[in-house]
Design a protein around this motif. Structure first.
Motif, short mmCIF file in Angstrom:
data_model
loop_
_atom_site.label_atom_id
_atom_site.label_comp_id
_atom_site.label_asym_id
_atom_site.label_seq_id
_atom_site.Cartn_x
_atom_site.Cartn_y
_atom_site.Cartn_z
N VAL A 241 0.87 -1.17 0.00
CA VAL A 241 0.00 0.00 0.00
C VAL A 241 0.91 1.22 0.00
O VAL A 241 1.99 1.21 0.63
N ALA A 242 0.52 2.28 -0.69
CA ALA A 242 1.35 3.47 -0.78
C ALA A 242 1.36 4.22 0.56
O ALA A 242 0.51 5.07 0.82
N THR A 243 2.32 3.87 1.42
CA THR A 243 2.45 4.49 2.75
C THR A 243 3.92 4.76 3.03
O THR A 243 4.82 4.27 2.33
N LYS A 244 4.16 5.53 4.09
CA LYS A 244 5.54 5.80 4.50
C LYS A 244 6.25 4.54 4.95
O LYS A 244 7.43 4.34 4.68
N MET A 245 5.53 3.64 5.65
CA MET A 245 6.14 2.41 6.13
C MET A 245 6.64 1.56 4.97
O MET A 245 7.70 0.95 5.03
N ALA A 246 5.86 1.52 3.89
CA ALA A 246 6.25 0.73 2.72
C ALA A 246 7.23 1.48 1.82
O ALA A 246 7.75 0.91 0.86
N SER A 247 7.48 2.75 2.15
CA SER A 247 8.38 3.60 1.34
C SER A 247 7.92 3.69 -0.10
O SER A 247 8.72 3.70 -1.03
N ILE A 248 6.60 3.73 -0.29
CA ILE A 248 6.02 3.86 -1.63
C ILE A 248 5.17 5.13 -1.64
O ILE A 248 4.24 5.25 -0.85
N ARG A 249 5.48 6.05 -2.51
CA ARG A 249 4.77 7.33 -2.52
C ARG A 249 3.57 7.35 -3.46
O ARG A 249 2.56 7.96 -3.16
N ARG A 250 3.70 6.69 -4.60
CA ARG A 250 2.65 6.75 -5.61
C ARG A 250 1.83 5.46 -5.63
O ARG A 250 2.38 4.37 -5.56
N SER A 251 0.53 5.63 -5.74
CA SER A 251 -0.34 4.46 -5.85
C SER A 251 -0.42 4.02 -7.30
O SER A 251 -0.09 4.77 -8.22
#
Length: 320
Positions: A241-251
């Motif tokens: 999921v695009a979250t800070k924890m996953a270090s993913i910014r874009r969905s």
């Protein structure tokens, strides 16, 4: 035509009839499973969440999935108890929700789940005293800053992984469960991870994956213990999921935003004890299950090693 087909089948050897029967049964099972998948993901209505109670408690509501849950629950007309460690962020989220959903009542409780947990849980008990808390979203959790071998984990990170992901979820659940039992209704949603359930291993994230495996088994046991007491317990298993924890910014199609995931997640509350609410994730789950475990292990190790390299480069650049 039917008579002709039956005649041809009767003329076949027994082993051919046996294979035909097995094949037909397998096709029927696949077809029924596909119909069920379509129904639960696209046609089945979500439950009326207010039937559980007028209040919902969300841990870790200031970012990511927890924040998405808080907004979606307010959208459904529930009042909120928001539990997080940063008082300023809690106020910002509360103000944002109230600005959008003016009728929503919100109580905030400041708890550092990596700190004095017993004191924090006591404050949660005090905050919910007399409230009709019908839904608990155990979302708070921590992961590695980046992929690491087990022997490289420092004591602080190791302690926090177990304390926040395992102990906090367990104790918060126990604090809220008593009121649900008295009212004979409630829904408990524990946020698991595909790292512990979808893939056979998550190398370089071993302790994180193990803590999420605990959440999965804990949830399933509580589901069986309390399903006859009016309490629905569920472990939700998101992939990326695009979250800070996953270090993913874009969905993207396979990586929903936190809000998109939470919107899908609410439709599943009260149903299966384990689920993956965002339907494109189920496609990835099916793919992972169709491949030999050794292939998935090798892919995941390579993926984690790449994350490790990037993390080490960031660390070295910070030191410089």
């Amino acid at each position: 035509m039917e008579h002709c087909l039956l005649s041809k089948l009767k003329a076949q050897p027994l082993w051919v009839l046996a294979l035909f029967s097995v094949g037909s049964f397998s096709l029927l099972r696949f077809f029924l499973a596909f119909l069920n998948w379509v129904y639960v993901n696209f046609l089945r209505p979500g439950k009326n969440l207010k039937k559980y109670g007028s209040w919902a408690l969300v841990t870790g509501p200031t970012d990511g999935i927890g924040k998405g849950f808080a907004f979606q629950l307010a959208r459904k007309g529930l009042n909120l108890v928001l539990v997080g460690r940063n008082s300023e962020k809690l106020k910002d989220v509360s103000d944002s929700i109230c600005a959008k959903y003016a009728k929503t009542q919100i109580k905030t409780v400041v708890v550092d789940f990596s700190g004095d947990l017993d004191d924090g849980v006591s404050r949660i008990r005090e905050a919910i005293e007399g409230l009709d808390v019908g839904i608990l979203i155990n979302n708070v959790g921590v992961s590695y800053p980046y992929a690491r071998y087990f022997h490289e984990l420092d004591e602080e990170l190791l302690k926090n992984l177990i304390k926040v992901n395992v102990e906090a979820t367990t104790k918060v659940t126990q604090a809220v469960l008593g009121g649900m039992l008295k009212r004979k209704k409630g829904a408990i949603v524990n946020i698991g991870s595909g790292a512990a359930i979808v893939i056979p291993s998550d190398p370089l994230y071993a302790v994180y994956a193990a803590t999420k495996a605990y959440i999965d088994q804990f949830s399933r046991c509580l589901y069986v213990e309390y399903k006859n007491s009016g309490i629905d317990v569920q472990c939700q298993v998101p992939l990326y999921v695009a979250t800070k924890m996953a270090s993913i910014r874009r969905s993207s199609f396979f990586v929903p935003s936190a809000e998109g995931y939470a919107q899908a997640a609410l439709r599943w509350i009260g149903y299966e004890p384990r689920c993956t609410p965002y339907w494109p994730h189920t496609l990835l789950w099916a793919l992972a299950n169709s491949l030999p475990e050794s292939i998935v292990d090798s892919w995941r190790l390579g993926f984690s090693l790449n994350i490790r390299k990037r993390g080490q480069l960031k660390d070295s650049s910070k030191k410089e």
